[in-house]
Design a protein around this motif. Structure first.
Motif, short mmCIF file in Angstrom:
data_model
loop_
_atom_site.label_atom_id
_atom_site.label_comp_id
_atom_site.label_asym_id
_atom_site.label_seq_id
_atom_site.Cartn_x
_atom_site.Cartn_y
_atom_site.Cartn_z
N LEU A 104 0.84 -1.21 0.00
CA LEU A 104 0.00 0.00 0.00
C LEU A 104 0.87 1.26 0.00
CD1 LEU A 104 -2.85 -1.09 2.47
CD2 LEU A 104 -3.02 -0.80 0.00
N GLY A 105 1.94 1.22 0.78
CA GLY A 105 2.84 2.37 0.84
C GLY A 105 3.43 2.65 -0.52
N ARG A 106 3.81 1.56 -1.22
CA ARG A 106 4.43 1.74 -2.54
C ARG A 106 3.49 2.43 -3.53
NH1 ARG A 106 4.83 -2.89 -5.37
NH2 ARG A 106 5.48 -4.06 -3.53
N SER B 137 -7.45 6.55 0.64
CA SER B 137 -7.88 6.65 -0.76
C SER B 137 -8.14 5.26 -1.31
CB SER B 137 -6.80 7.36 -1.59
OG SER B 137 -5.57 6.67 -1.42
N ALA B 138 -8.72 5.23 -2.51
CA ALA B 138 -9.01 3.94 -3.15
C ALA B 138 -7.69 3.21 -3.43
CB ALA B 138 -9.75 4.19 -4.45
N MET C 218 -4.18 -4.49 -5.13
CA MET C 218 -5.04 -5.50 -4.49
C MET C 218 -4.61 -6.90 -4.96
SD MET C 218 -7.08 -4.09 -2.38
CE MET C 218 -8.15 -5.47 -2.03
N ASP C 219 -4.31 -7.02 -6.27
CA ASP C 219 -3.89 -8.32 -6.80
C ASP C 219 -2.61 -8.78 -6.12
OD1 ASP C 219 -6.01 -8.54 -8.46
OD2 ASP C 219 -5.00 -7.74 -10.24
N GLU C 220 -1.72 -7.83 -5.91
CA GLU C 220 -0.43 -8.16 -5.29
C GLU C 220 -0.64 -8.64 -3.84
OE1 GLU C 220 3.73 -5.98 -5.04
OE2 GLU C 220 2.35 -4.87 -6.33
N ILE C 221 -1.54 -7.92 -3.13
CA ILE C 221 -1.80 -8.31 -1.72
C ILE C 221 -2.39 -9.72 -1.67
CG2 ILE C 221 -3.16 -7.75 0.36
CD1 ILE C 221 -2.94 -4.78 -0.44
N LYS D 127 -10.36 -7.91 0.27
CA LYS D 127 -11.37 -7.10 -0.44
C LYS D 127 -11.11 -5.63 -0.14
CE LYS D 127 -14.46 -10.14 -1.97
NZ LYS D 127 -14.86 -10.18 -3.37
N HIS D 128 -11.39 -4.81 -1.15
CA HIS D 128 -11.37 -3.37 -0.92
C HIS D 128 -12.82 -2.90 -0.97
CE1 HIS D 128 -11.42 0.73 -2.87
NE2 HIS D 128 -10.87 0.95 -1.68
#
Ligand SMILES: NC(=O)c1ccc[n+]([C@@H]2O[C@H](COP(=O)([O-])OP(=O)(O)OC[C@H]3O[C@@H](n4cnc5c(N)ncnc54)[C@H](O)[C@@H]3O)[C@@H](O)[C@H]2O)c1
Ligand SMILES: O=C(O)[C@H](O)COP(=O)(O)O
Length: 527
Positions: free
Chosen positions: A474-476, A503-504, A510-513, A523-524
């Motif tokens: 997320l930081g990246r 933020s979104a 998301m795929d990476e996580i 899920k986001h």
């Protein structure tokens, strides 16, 4: 773009003026069904009185239609079922003409007792027939009121001033309520047997259609007088004509007819029947009241608010709104979160109200808001509190609602469980103050989440490194983590992580996580 409103029956200028401040208003009365069907697609709202038949064809052609307003009480000229199916709010103005209809009923009763219309017509023809128009006194007579709602009750008060004895029948009014007004509630057959004058004040529904018919008239007193200022069809006109001709019924006063105008009615030509052309609501005051009421409700609905007198959705009385509102806001957010956490085709939704939430005045209203929160984002057609239950049923989604005293340590709790063909997911929420509500559990894991903004929710194996890797990704992508909670039942087993982010989250992140070793699902959601 300015909203467009069609007014298809005569409406008092006071209402039109209010509407014009807000929308483009076309007043076009006397349209046929075909003409209405052809033009209704251009309008956001339709305002009518009893003169326009708002059929399913009209409603289905109203692609932009959001509101149908009835400037008056009866909505039997509107196909409310068709409107409900389409999510269109139907509202009326039931109080604005109560006194007008009441006073018309009194005028009809006095005219009937003293033959005033007939005597007027006779004298105008140059006759002077005093004995022909012998009347009866109302003093001490028994007035039977069928339907003890707004108008029935006002009629009772005024008839008491004439020193009539009032009996009433209404299956939905208690003896105590009637007794407090000095009125005796009786079964309908007793009312028919005992009354000298019978006046009807019910809607026209299956139970009241032709409730006054040849058979029931036969049980009435000889010389009974009948009044209908409610709806045509409550009295069987053919049976009434026979009973007047035979002398069983001494006279009748009718403001409403089975078919309007009543060109073929057998009662119209009878001397002992006095008639008015549906004038019950026709006073300057009543027309101003209903026009203003319906105009304000129209503006409120088109601006995204509620209508005061909705007839096709559960209503929250004004005095309960402050209590229900925080739950309603939370409910919609919970529904929205839950649907974003599930995969697959929705099969069932179970809503449980616990603790103080179980005692809320209208949980059905809140359940519909949950459905709106869940279904609106995933369906093409708009879902709102009017059609939410219908839409769910139409899609084969089973809905159940239960209440329980158990609140799991909270003062109140609302829990929703959604089952799809792939999974089961649940969320619970609680209101701790009017402006403070929280999501207190997700999938059985305790959380303390303020339901607003973006969240990333994962299920993962409780082991070192998983959360850190997700945070790094997320930081990246420059997504700031504002808060983090982790819930688990036992160390080393499955855990639930809730990250509130500013933020979104981009889909690639998301795929990476999802690919992190130990992550089961992620899920986001935006709430
Ligand atoms: N002539 C007019 O211009 C005019 C004007 C206003 C209203 N109305 C009509 O008058 C009627 C009454 O209006 P209201 O504002 O008093 O409505 P309301 O809803 O306040 O009262 C109707 C009452 O009828 C009762 N009821 C329902 N089913 C019944 C049954 N089977 N038997 C006995 N009672 C039953 C209800 O419990 C309710 O108390 C409606 O039909 C309305 O459309 C006519
Ligand atoms: O139900 C009503 O409000 C009355 O029947 C009045 O009808 P109107 O608005 O057409 O006069």
């Amino acid at each position: 773009m300015k909203y467009r409103v069609l007014v298809s029956d005569p409406l008092a200028e006071e209402g039109i003026e209010i509407l014009k401040e807000f929308a483009d208003v076309d007043v076009n009365t006397g349209l046929t069904e075909d003409q209405l069907v052809a033009s209704i697609g251009n309008y956001d709202a339709l305002l009518v009185r009893s003169g326009t038949e708002v059929t399913a064809r009209v409603i289905d052609a109203g692609e932009r239609l959001k509101f149908i307003g009835r400037a008056g009480a009866g909505v039997d000229n509107i196909d409310t079922e068709a409107a409900t199916r389409r999510g269109i709010i139907v509202a009326n103005a039931p109080e604005g003409n109560t006194l007008a209809a009441t006073e018309h009923t009194m005028a009809m009763m006095l005219s009937l007792a003293r033959n005033i219309p007939q005597a007027t017509a006779s004298l105008k023809k140059g006759e002077w027939k005093r004995s022909k128009f012998m009347g009866v006194e109302l003093n001490d007579k028994v007035l039977g009121i069928m339907g003890f709602g707004r108008i029935g009750r006002e009629v009772a008060k005024r008839a008491q001033a004439l020193e009539m004895k009032i009996i009433a029948y209404d299956p939905f009014i208690t003896q105590e309520r009637a007794a407090s007004l000095g009125v005796e509630m009786v079964p309908l057959d007793e009312l028919f047997r005992r009354a000298d004058v019978i006046t009807v004040h019910t809607p026209l529904i299956k139970e009241t259609r032709h409730v006054i018919n040849a058979k029931t008239i036969a049980t009435m007193k000889d010389g009974v007088r009948l009044i209908n200022c409610a709806r045509g069809g409550i009295i069987d006109e053919a049976a009434l004509a026979d009973a007047i001709t035979s002398g069983k019924v001494a006279g009748a006063a009718l403001d409403v007819f089975e078919s309007e105008p009543p060109t073929d009615s057998p009662v119209i030509g009878l001397d002992k029947v006095i008639i008015t052309p549906h004038l019950g609501a026709s006073t300057v005051e009543a027309q101003q009241n209903v026009a203003i009421s319906v105009a304000n409700q129209c503006i409120s609905v088109l601006s995204g608010g509620a209508a005061k007198y909705v007839v096709n959705a559960p209503m929250i009385p004004a005095e309960q709104q402050a209590l229900v509102e925080p739950y309603a806001v939370l409910a919609q957010k919970m529904g929205s979160l839950l649907i974003q956490l599930t995969d697959g085709r929705l099969e069932s939704i179970k809503v449980t109200y616990g603790g103080e939430a179980a005692a809320l005045p209208n949980t059905k209203f809140i359940t519909r808001i949950i459905l709106k929160g869940m279904l609106d984002p995933i369906l093409q057609a708009p879902v709102n509190i009017v059609n939410a239950e219908f839409v769910a049923k139409e899609r084969g989604i089973r809905l159940s609602e239960t209440t329980t005293e158990e609140a799991h340590g909270f003062r109140n709790i609302i829990s929703i469980t959604a089952k799809t063909d792939k999974m089961t997911e649940s969320v619970s929420g609680s209101v701790s103050a009017p402006d403070h509500a929280r999501i207190v559990s997700i999938g059985g894991y305790m959380t303390d989440l303020t339901p607003t903004g973006h969240v990333v929710i994962s299920r993962h194996t409780d082991k070192p490194g998983v959360i850190g890797k997700a945070a790094t990704i997320l930081g990246r992508v420059n997504v700031n983590i504002a808060g983090m909670q982790v819930g688990r039942h036992k160390p080393g087993e499955e855990a639930l992580m809730v990250l509130t982010v500013d933020s979104a989250v981009p889909a690639e992140a998301m795929d990476e996580i999802k690919k992190i070793d130990g992550i089961h699902t992620v899920k986001h959601a935006e709430i």
